[in-house]
Write an enzyme that holds these catalytic residues in place. Structure first.
Site, PDB file in Angstrom:
ATOM      1  N   ARG A 292       0.849  -1.193   0.000  1.00  0.00           N
ATOM      2  CA  ARG A 292       0.000   0.000   0.000  1.00  0.00           C
ATOM      3  C   ARG A 292       0.886   1.246   0.000  1.00  0.00           C
ATOM      4  O   ARG A 292       1.654   1.450   0.948  1.00  0.00           O
ATOM      5  CB  ARG A 292      -0.908   0.010   1.230  1.00  0.00           C
ATOM      6  CG  ARG A 292      -1.733   1.285   1.305  1.00  0.00           C
ATOM      7  CD  ARG A 292      -2.592   1.391   2.557  1.00  0.00           C
ATOM      8  NE  ARG A 292      -3.283   2.666   2.548  1.00  0.00           N
ATOM      9  CZ  ARG A 292      -3.375   3.522   3.569  1.00  0.00           C
ATOM     10  NH1 ARG A 292      -2.842   3.224   4.739  1.00  0.00           N
ATOM     11  NH2 ARG A 292      -3.987   4.669   3.441  1.00  0.00           N
TER      12      ARG A 292
ATOM     13  N   HIS B 176      -3.139  10.873   0.552  1.00  0.00           N
ATOM     14  CA  HIS B 176      -2.638  10.720   1.919  1.00  0.00           C
ATOM     15  C   HIS B 176      -2.127  12.093   2.379  1.00  0.00           C
ATOM     16  O   HIS B 176      -0.939  12.260   2.651  1.00  0.00           O
ATOM     17  CB  HIS B 176      -1.571   9.631   1.995  1.00  0.00           C
ATOM     18  CG  HIS B 176      -1.360   9.056   3.360  1.00  0.00           C
ATOM     19  ND1 HIS B 176      -1.512   7.708   3.650  1.00  0.00           N
ATOM     20  CD2 HIS B 176      -1.008   9.638   4.528  1.00  0.00           C
ATOM     21  CE1 HIS B 176      -1.255   7.498   4.936  1.00  0.00           C
ATOM     22  NE2 HIS B 176      -0.938   8.653   5.492  1.00  0.00           N
TER      23      HIS B 176
HETATM   24  C1  PNW Z   1      -1.751   7.556  10.706  1.00  0.00           C
HETATM   25  N1  PNW Z   1      -4.677   8.944  16.312  1.00  0.00           N
HETATM   26  O1  PNW Z   1      -2.338   8.677  11.310  1.00  0.00           O
HETATM   27  C2  PNW Z   1      -1.311   8.021   9.333  1.00  0.00           C
HETATM   28  O2  PNW Z   1      -2.149   7.519   8.317  1.00  0.00           O
HETATM   29  C3  PNW Z   1       0.123   7.790   9.006  1.00  0.00           C
HETATM   30  O3  PNW Z   1       0.525   8.612   7.944  1.00  0.00           O
HETATM   31  C4  PNW Z   1       0.971   7.968  10.227  1.00  0.00           C
HETATM   32  O4  PNW Z   1       2.336   7.868   9.945  1.00  0.00           O
HETATM   33  C5  PNW Z   1       0.547   6.930  11.247  1.00  0.00           C
HETATM   34  O5  PNW Z   1      -0.820   7.057  11.572  1.00  0.00           O
HETATM   35  C6  PNW Z   1       1.325   6.976  12.535  1.00  0.00           C
HETATM   36  O6  PNW Z   1       1.086   8.178  13.245  1.00  0.00           O
HETATM   37  C7  PNW Z   1      -2.900   8.663  12.570  1.00  0.00           C
HETATM   38  O7  PNW Z   1      -4.537   9.995  16.968  1.00  0.00           O
HETATM   39  C8  PNW Z   1      -2.864   9.842  13.275  1.00  0.00           C
HETATM   40  O8  PNW Z   1      -5.297   7.978  16.777  1.00  0.00           O
HETATM   41  C9  PNW Z   1      -3.462   9.937  14.506  1.00  0.00           C
HETATM   42  C10 PNW Z   1      -4.091   8.832  15.045  1.00  0.00           C
HETATM   43  C11 PNW Z   1      -4.133   7.640  14.350  1.00  0.00           C
HETATM   44  C12 PNW Z   1      -3.521   7.557  13.112  1.00  0.00           C
END
Ligand code: PNW
Length: 482
Positions: A83, A127
């Site tokens: 992905r 993204h």
């Molecule tokens: C994801 N939360 O984002 C993103 O899709 C990625 O690009 C990122 O690197 C990854 O998580 C790790 O942070 C999130 O607060 C951001 O629960 C915030 C949350 C979850 C996923």
């Protein structure tokens, strides 16, 4: 509330899709290579105050030039899918109109090399890296973005659709709408937590639906692929068995996941509890209509059922309680009338929001099945970070082992999960945390210019699991204390 269960020793369905995930801005580099336009993250990360270590994604893993190294790493894992996301501004520098052929060619090379390695592409169209040219026209707050996004999606289906059978339109609308246009903590940094959040969310849903319908009517008959969207949902358990807290936990899930999923996979409209909470509060606050936009009858028809699968990013869980919030604060977070926190008995990762809670994987999957008409679900992200980045990453092995086992239990419960992507293939640019939070199965030394991908213990563990297609009781590591 929580009953631990032993590991399940069993295998996954034979055609289960094993994958890892990345995103364009976090790995590609080549930020201005060969005619690429600027994205809102190129602009946002140019301000070193926006990143804890003052870095940016200008080079990152340099996958624009080093994608063969990524494919080598994927090959060693034995995964059948990868992905990745397309950078909108790389193929359409102005977001609409003029096409940048070298950008198209890059993704064609990547896809061809993946297929030659027997790895199928699973492609995210968006993204988070909006072309800056579109942000200058209002970005996700401009209703025209549904048409801009449809044009971009059509270009991608046309150019890559013969080779791509899984499309994810948009990654994590919650982050885009609330972090980007609500709290303003990330790009484009617009502040409007109780107003713009919902408007951006509304346009995201409509943009997704238009891109889905374009595929459905003009590309699906010949290309035969599937299109979905990825929603981030963390699990919320009530902190005790009081009714008001049980209701608070459901409300948290509806505001986070139902907000996006109910229009697309459910009734075609926002969850009742959201309409009620935001509507009541808006009235009390003197707004002459709800801060939550309404779908027209026509839009409901467009949106409802506009997905072939449900993309889920699941990372962690929280405990939740009812808490009536201050009415003078106009904010999506306060609209929910909840408080939530990490269970202190769960292992806290180096990231403040992320504790290890494998039980929440199974519960989230069951919740999606029950609320949204039993969709096909693909886990499009699941993973954990550390700061040290050790090759001997026992904590990541633990995380994957138990989260994947929890997913297996959900499948045995009857949830239709068909694929799983580990976040992430390799250490990369973790947005506002720069290179300090490392999610990779492979390590990269960002101080070197070759940026080689080095196997961590978690990569070896994942490769074995993928190769076995599940958990064999006679594997010593499956019976180990972790
Ligand atoms: C994801 N939360 O984002 C993103 O899709 C990625 O690009 C990122 O690197 C990854 O998580 C790790 O942070 C999130 O607060 C951001 O629960 C915030 C949350 C979850 C996923």
């Amino acid at each position: 509330i929580y009953v631990d269960e032993p590991l399940l020793y069993d295998t996954f369905p034979p055609d289960f899709m094993w994958a890892t995930a990345t995103s364009a801005y976090q790995i590609e580099g080549g930020w201005d290579a060969d005619g690429k336009g600027l994205s809102i993250y190129d602009v946002w990360m140019n301000d070193s105050n926006h990143v804890t270590d003052g870095t940016s994604g200008k080079v990152a893993c340099n996958s624009y030039y080093f994608y063969e190294k990524d494919i080598e790493a994927l090959r060693s894992l034995g995964v059948s899918y990868y992905r990745f996301s397309i950078s909108w501004a790389r193929v359409l520098p102005d977001g609409i109109g003029r096409i940048n052929q070298p950008g198209i060619d890059y993704y064609k090379r990547l896809i061809a090399a993946l297929k030659a390695a027997n790895i199928q592409p699973m492609v995210t169209l968006y993204h988070w890296d909006l072309p800056q040219a579109l942000e200058l026209m209002g970005g996700w707050l401009n209703p025209s973005i549904a048409d801009w996004f449809e044009e971009y999606a059509r270009l991608c289906y046309t150019e890559f659709g013969n080779d791509v059978k899984y499309w994810i339109t948009i990654n994590e609308p919650w982050v885009i709408a609330y972090q980007g246009y609500g709290s303003g903590n990330t790009a484009p940094g617009t502040y409007g937590p109780g107003t713009f959040t919902y408007q951006a969310g509304h346009h995201i849903i409509l943009a997704h639906a238009k891109a889905y319908r374009a595929y459905e009517t003009q590309f699906k008959p010949t290309q035969q692929g599937k299109v979905g969207i990825t929603v981030n949902i963390n699990w919320y358990d009530p902190k005790d068995d009081q009714l008001e807290n049980i209701e608070a936990a459901e409300r948290a899930l509806q505001f986070l996941g139902g907000w996006i999923a109910n229009p697309i996979y459910g009734s075609g409209d926002y969850p009742d509890v959201m309409k009620q909470k935001v509507g009541d509060k808006s009235a009390q606050q003197g707004f002459n209509q709800s801060r939550l936009p309404e779908f027209t009858a026509e839009q409901k028809i467009l949106v409802r059922g506009s997905a072939d699968f449900f993309g889920l990013n699941y990372y962690t869980s929280y405990l939740t309680a009812n808490k009536i919030q201050d009415i003078s604060i106009i904010d999506y977070g306060y609209d929910q009338d909840i408080e939530s926190y990490s269970d202190p008995t769960c292992y806290q990762s180096s990231f403040d929001w992320l504790t290890i809670t494998p039980f929440g994987m199974r519960k989230t999957l069951q919740w999606i099945k029950d609320r949204f008409n039993d969709p096909e679900i693909i886990i499009t992200e699941n993973g954990i970070s550390d700061r040290a980045g050790n090759l001997d990453d026992v904590m990541r092995v633990y995380y994957y082992k138990h989260n994947i086992n929890s997913m297996l239990k959900a499948i045995k419960d009857g949830v239709r999960v068909t694929g799983y992507a580990a976040w992430s293939l390799m250490d990369n640019f973790e947005w506002g945390n720069g290179f300090t939070q490392k999610f990779g199965l492979f390590s990269i030394d960002f101080t070197t210019s070759d940026l080689n991908r080095t196997t961590k213990a978690s990569a070896r563990y994942y490769a074995k699991l993928v190769n076995d297609n599940g958990f064999m009781a006679d594997q010593p590591c499956n019976n180990s204390p972790i």
